[in-house]
Design a protein around this motif. Structure first.
Motif, mmCIF file in Angstrom:
data_model
loop_
_atom_site.group_PDB
_atom_site.id
_atom_site.type_symbol
_atom_site.label_atom_id
_atom_site.label_comp_id
_atom_site.label_asym_id
_atom_site.label_seq_id
_atom_site.Cartn_x
_atom_site.Cartn_y
_atom_site.Cartn_z
ATOM 1 N N LEU A 152 10.273 -7.860 5.758
ATOM 2 C CA LEU A 152 10.232 -6.398 5.841
ATOM 3 C C LEU A 152 9.616 -5.748 4.609
ATOM 4 N N SER A 153 8.832 -4.685 4.863
ATOM 5 C CA SER A 153 8.336 -3.814 3.785
ATOM 6 C C SER A 153 9.398 -2.764 3.472
ATOM 7 N N ALA A 154 9.170 -2.039 2.391
ATOM 8 C CA ALA A 154 10.000 -0.870 2.082
ATOM 9 C C ALA A 154 9.655 0.235 3.074
ATOM 10 N N PRO A 155 10.584 1.187 3.314
ATOM 11 C CA PRO A 155 10.272 2.273 4.246
ATOM 12 C C PRO A 155 8.989 3.018 3.843
ATOM 13 N N PRO A 211 0.380 -8.191 -5.215
ATOM 14 C CA PRO A 211 -0.421 -6.958 -5.254
ATOM 15 C C PRO A 211 0.150 -5.907 -4.304
ATOM 16 N N ARG A 212 -0.225 -4.637 -4.529
ATOM 17 C CA ARG A 212 0.254 -3.562 -3.654
ATOM 18 C C ARG A 212 -0.085 -3.894 -2.201
ATOM 19 N N ASN A 213 0.764 -3.462 -1.308
ATOM 20 C CA ASN A 213 0.710 -3.810 0.121
ATOM 21 C C ASN A 213 0.857 -5.315 0.339
ATOM 22 N N GLY A 214 1.543 -5.954 -0.604
ATOM 23 C CA GLY A 214 1.612 -7.423 -0.612
ATOM 24 C C GLY A 214 2.646 -8.027 0.315
ATOM 25 N N SER A 215 3.386 -7.217 1.084
ATOM 26 C CA SER A 215 4.337 -7.844 2.025
ATOM 27 C C SER A 215 3.583 -8.679 3.067
ATOM 28 N N ASP A 216 2.343 -8.309 3.348
ATOM 29 C CA ASP A 216 1.504 -9.147 4.230
ATOM 30 C C ASP A 216 1.393 -10.558 3.654
ATOM 31 N N GLY A 220 9.847 -8.339 1.665
ATOM 32 C CA GLY A 220 8.478 -8.678 1.280
ATOM 33 C C GLY A 220 8.176 -8.267 -0.150
ATOM 34 N N PHE A 221 6.944 -8.554 -0.591
ATOM 35 C CA PHE A 221 6.332 -7.946 -1.786
ATOM 36 C C PHE A 221 6.743 -8.532 -3.137
ATOM 37 N N TYR A 222 7.902 -9.154 -3.273
ATOM 38 C CA TYR A 222 8.288 -9.600 -4.608
ATOM 39 C C TYR A 222 8.826 -11.027 -4.606
ATOM 40 N N GLU A 258 5.955 10.531 1.950
ATOM 41 C CA GLU A 258 5.720 9.602 0.833
ATOM 42 C C GLU A 258 6.450 8.288 1.104
ATOM 43 N N LYS A 259 5.791 7.158 0.753
ATOM 44 C CA LYS A 259 6.508 5.906 0.979
ATOM 45 C C LYS A 259 7.454 5.621 -0.189
ATOM 46 N N VAL A 260 8.493 4.840 0.120
ATOM 47 C CA VAL A 260 9.538 4.590 -0.877
ATOM 48 C C VAL A 260 8.962 3.938 -2.139
ATOM 49 N N THR A 261 7.972 3.053 -1.982
ATOM 50 C CA THR A 261 7.418 2.393 -3.179
ATOM 51 C C THR A 261 6.785 3.425 -4.125
ATOM 52 N N ALA A 262 6.140 4.447 -3.547
ATOM 53 C CA ALA A 262 5.553 5.502 -4.396
ATOM 54 C C ALA A 262 6.660 6.310 -5.073
ATOM 55 N N GLY A 290 12.660 -1.255 -3.178
ATOM 56 C CA GLY A 290 12.408 -0.687 -1.844
ATOM 57 C C GLY A 290 12.541 -1.763 -0.778
ATOM 58 N N GLU A 291 11.885 -2.899 -0.996
ATOM 59 C CA GLU A 291 11.952 -4.000 -0.034
ATOM 60 C C GLU A 291 13.363 -4.586 0.000
ATOM 61 N N TYR A 292 13.964 -4.723 -1.195
ATOM 62 C CA TYR A 292 15.301 -5.321 -1.271
ATOM 63 C C TYR A 292 16.293 -4.509 -0.429
HETATM 64 N N1 ASP Z 1 5.930 -1.594 -0.471
HETATM 65 C C1 ASP Z 1 4.856 -2.271 -1.142
HETATM 66 C C2 ASP Z 1 3.686 -1.313 -1.359
HETATM 67 O O1 ASP Z 1 3.789 -0.179 -0.965
HETATM 68 C C3 ASP Z 1 4.418 -3.501 -0.449
HETATM 69 C C4 ASP Z 1 4.092 -3.356 1.012
HETATM 70 O O2 ASP Z 1 4.363 -2.331 1.629
HETATM 71 O O3 ASP Z 1 3.510 -4.293 1.564
HETATM 72 O O4 ASP Z 1 2.684 -1.695 -1.926
#
Ligand code: ASP
Length: 355
Positions: free
Chosen positions: A37-40, A181-186, A167-169, A48-52, A113-115
């Motif tokens: 899972l990614s962060a919301p 890297p950012r968007n790294g949950s992929d 994801g992500f960490y 705004e996304k939670v990571t921001a 966020g992911e946690y």
């Molecule tokens: N939440 C992280 C980001 O915004 C990772 C992800 O969404 O894949 O970069």
């Protein structure tokens, strides 16, 4: 189907309703043995996304008066999700975790966020969560420790029933949290799929799959149902944003197909990326901010990667500034301010007119 690893992006985890959709998808297919899972992310109510938001908490770490407000905004977001799911509120825990994290590091702060997303979903589903810090291993220099990651992930294959993984960490040898890297949950999803020796990697998001061009610019863009890894890699490099480019190697090398799917339309096929798909499909990808280093002025160039080995011969006002064709790929460049028109134009010339 043997083992499926399913990664859900920020649009799918943005609110309680969407998380309920994920729950239904997991219950519907027992092969879905790991859920990443990614962060919301962003939705109609949350711009705004939670990571921001967490990034802002980090920026405000030295200003306690404003930090509290930023931390509360994240905690409230998780409270809303918990309320919608009918699970015990985690907002106090979120507050504590973020305050502790900003005293440690930026990666630690961003990882919360992911946690928390995985924690809340695990509570809702009753499924076990495995902390990514125990799975995704980094070396002391911050690079991914592929060997240790593979070893850590092997154990997941023999666990019964689905597990939830943020994801992500991951963590370094000293236990310090590091991020991809950012968007790294992929990338997490692809590493987990490869480590579990899965039969399929599903990547769920809010887009139908890979399209022949960016549908926001080209209304006639069509879905591409099948594509090979080689071409997908080239398109990612050219600017196609459906997947993080770094997530392609782990799955391609392990021979695992990746399927792009839409969480809100689970009955539609999406796009299957498979190394067995050798056919080159017509597709246009570009980045408004890309440039060719040997062309001047560099900042004014837009690059489109087109999967075909053909030099474009287009005259008239929409003639490109140049074209380079090599390795079954054509790069066409236009002045940057013509990005949207050029995308539409290329789609018409190369795809719509071929029908
Ligand atoms: N939440 C992280 C980001 O915004 C990772 C992800 O969404 O894949 O970069």
């Amino acid at each position: 189907m043997g083992i499926i690893v399913s990664k859900f992006g920020g649009s799918s985890t943005a609110n309680a309703e969407n998380l309920k959709c994920i729950d239904r998808l997991i219950r519907a297919a027992p092969s879905r043995r790991c859920v990443v899972l990614s962060a919301p992310g962003i939705d109609a109510k949350h711009p705004e996304k939670v990571t921001a938001m967490l990034e802002r908490c980090w920026d405000l770490r030295k200003a306690p008066a404003t930090l509290d407000g930023a931390v509360s905004a994240v905690a409230e977001r998780f409270r809303d999700i918990c309320d919608g799911l009918g699970v015990p509120d985690v907002s106090q825990q979120a507050r504590r975790q973020i305050h502790d994290a900003v005293a440690i590091s930026l990666p630690h702060t961003l990882s919360r966020g992911e946690y928390l997303s995985a924690l809340v979903f695990a509570r809702y589903t009753g499924l076990p969560m495995v902390d990514a810090a125990e799975l995704i291993a980094f070396n002391a220099d911050g690079t991914l420790d592929e060997r240790r990651t593979r070893l850590n992930l092997k154990g997941l294959r023999h666990r019964e029933g689905p597990v939830i993984v943020p994801g992500f960490y991951g963590a370094g040898p000293d236990g310090v949290i590091r991020v991809l890297p950012r968007n790294g949950s992929d990338i997490t999803g692809a590493l987990v799929a490869a480590g579990m020796d899965a039969d399929l990697y599903e990547n769920w998001s809010d887009v139908p799959g890979l399209m022949t061009a960016d549908p926001a610019l080209v209304p006639n863009a069509r879905l591409i149902p099948h594509i090979g890894y080689r071409q997908m890699r080239a398109l990612s490099r050219a600017g196609a944003r459906v997947l993080h480019p770094a997530c392609l190697d782990p799955v391609a090398m392990a021979g695992i197909p990746t399927r792009l799917r839409n969480t809100m339309c689970p009955d539609s096929f999406g796009t299957l990326i498979d190394e067995r798909c050798e056919r080159t499909v017509p597709c246009i990808a570009g980045r408004p901010d890309a440039y060719l280093p040997d062309i001047r002025p560099a900042a004014l160039i837009t690059v489109f990667g087109i999967a075909c080995d053909r030099v474009l011969d287009v005259a008239g006002p929409m003639a490109p500034l140049g074209t380079i064709a090599k390795n079954e790929q054509t790069v066409v460049y236009f002045a940057q301010e013509r990005y949207a028109d050029a995308m539409k134009h290329l789609h018409r010339v190369l795809i719509e007119n071929q029908d």
